[in-house]
Design a protein around this motif. Sequence first.
Motif, PDB file in Angstrom:
ATOM      1  N   GLU A  68       0.570  -1.168   0.044  1.00  0.00           N
ATOM      2  CA  GLU A  68       0.092  -0.070   0.004  1.00  0.00           C
ATOM      3  C   GLU A  68       0.809   1.116  -0.167  1.00  0.00           C
ATOM      4  N   ARG A  69       1.894   1.158   0.575  1.00  0.00           N
ATOM      5  CA  ARG A  69       2.941   2.488   0.784  1.00  0.00           C
ATOM      6  C   ARG A  69       3.564   2.750  -0.236  1.00  0.00           C
ATOM      7  N   TRP A  70       3.942   1.346  -1.154  1.00  0.00           N
ATOM      8  CA  TRP A  70       4.817   1.499  -2.059  1.00  0.00           C
ATOM      9  C   TRP A  70       3.862   2.379  -3.446  1.00  0.00           C
ATOM     10  N   PRO A 103       7.387  12.263   1.756  1.00  0.00           N
ATOM     11  CA  PRO A 103       6.433  12.167   3.086  1.00  0.00           C
ATOM     12  C   PRO A 103       7.157  10.877   3.718  1.00  0.00           C
ATOM     13  N   GLU A 104       7.245   9.781   3.200  1.00  0.00           N
ATOM     14  CA  GLU A 104       7.963   8.641   3.993  1.00  0.00           C
ATOM     15  C   GLU A 104       9.057   8.944   4.602  1.00  0.00           C
ATOM     16  N   SER A 124      12.336   7.204  -0.605  1.00  0.00           N
ATOM     17  CA  SER A 124      11.141   7.082  -0.133  1.00  0.00           C
ATOM     18  C   SER A 124      10.820   5.485  -0.028  1.00  0.00           C
ATOM     19  N   LEU A 125      11.275   4.802  -1.050  1.00  0.00           N
ATOM     20  CA  LEU A 125      10.615   3.469  -1.046  1.00  0.00           C
ATOM     21  C   LEU A 125      11.427   2.519   0.173  1.00  0.00           C
ATOM     22  N   GLN A 126      12.711   2.922   0.440  1.00  0.00           N
ATOM     23  CA  GLN A 126      13.168   2.214   1.610  1.00  0.00           C
ATOM     24  C   GLN A 126      12.736   2.914   2.972  1.00  0.00           C
ATOM     25  N   ALA A 127      12.351   4.091   2.933  1.00  0.00           N
ATOM     26  CA  ALA A 127      11.551   4.783   4.163  1.00  0.00           C
ATOM     27  C   ALA A 127      10.576   4.065   4.459  1.00  0.00           C
ATOM     28  N   ALA A 128       9.744   3.740   3.295  1.00  0.00           N
ATOM     29  CA  ALA A 128       8.426   3.053   3.491  1.00  0.00           C
ATOM     30  C   ALA A 128       8.610   1.627   4.481  1.00  0.00           C
ATOM     31  N   VAL A 129       9.729   1.001   3.904  1.00  0.00           N
ATOM     32  CA  VAL A 129      10.013  -0.308   4.588  1.00  0.00           C
ATOM     33  C   VAL A 129      10.189  -0.088   5.715  1.00  0.00           C
ATOM     34  N   LEU A 130      10.991   0.882   6.282  1.00  0.00           N
ATOM     35  CA  LEU A 130      11.411   1.116   7.657  1.00  0.00           C
ATOM     36  C   LEU A 130      10.163   1.448   8.379  1.00  0.00           C
ATOM     37  N   ASN A 131       9.131   2.363   7.947  1.00  0.00           N
ATOM     38  CA  ASN A 131       8.032   2.681   8.334  1.00  0.00           C
ATOM     39  C   ASN A 131       7.229   1.538   8.599  1.00  0.00           C
TER      40      ASN A 131
END
Length: 375
Positions: A25-27, A40-41, A237-244
Amino acid sequence: MTTTVQVPYLDLARARRRIAAPLEERWRRILDGSSFVLGPEVRELERGFAEFLGVAACVGVANGTDALVLALRALGVGAGDEVIVPAFSFFATVEAVLLAGGVPVFCDIDLATFNLDPADAAARVTPRTRGIIGVHLYGRPFDVDAVLRLCERHGLWLIEDAAQAHGARWGGRRVGGCGRLATWSFYPTKNLGCFGDGGAVTGNDRELVERVRRLANHGQDGRYHHVEIGFNSRLDSLQAAVLNCRLPLLEADNARRRELACRYYGGLAGAGDLALPPADPPGSLSVYHQLAVRTAHRDALMRHLAEHGVTTSIHYPSPLHRQPALAGTLAAAVAGGDLPAATAAAAQVLCLPMFPELTDDEVAAVCEAVRGFFD
């Protein structure tokens, strides 16, 4: 003794499956909004990780090595400045000092904990010493209080290399805000890892952390307005989404690592000459990024475990002062002779399987295989 269970050293697929739905969903949001860098992520992660650690500020960067270099640069390290580093760590700890233009000075470690020895570090201080990088190796905090006392006596700063210590505690609080700055890696194998490279710098001096942010983005204090020479080191942002997705799971994951460590301690007690790290001192809490043991029979034990389906790893097979890349560097980098504890650790350390999705049966199989070697 026969062990039929195949025990991996690490299984990132298990971690990925746990966050598959929210990550998708985030990606999708990122792809739809085309907000790939500093979006934003990333801002959400910086806020969330700072809150988790209980520090004033956090900036995401491209990787853990950049985090160290940027922290050193933000603190003004330059030519001829000496920085004390432990001789037993990942190469990035010393590499960053050289990349920042400084001179690494190695100190020995406490062989029981694998962390830097404050007394030996004190013996390495010279008029050119500017600071100390302390490494919370394997997720076990070093003696922060002793190192801070040393820094105060000599007017030095402390950088925490916390790449393996997400969520660890010293003195009852989480590491990451004990020194002037702390640096983090989000490499996939870490307790808090993404699916590529990522890193961060944290601290309680907002102005200093903001200087790191500026240095990481080409020295800009505004779009196309560059006030100093910087780097291109931004968390995407893609990696930040994983971390979030993974940050809310971190506390429970660390608790599971400690539970697994207890099972190892119980299952391996009295096995040959095997030495496990001592218990955490009061107020300290390890997060067991690695479960590191020592034995004079390390290589033979590693082969035996492989034959019985258990994958292990060596972190690290050489002390830093013996790395060929440092041959011929400034004399201060290799001062101190053999650094016996660091040299012994490199010859004896073996890391056993340790990740939160590991099952109790898999730990039991590892313990059975280890005991079989010593019986």
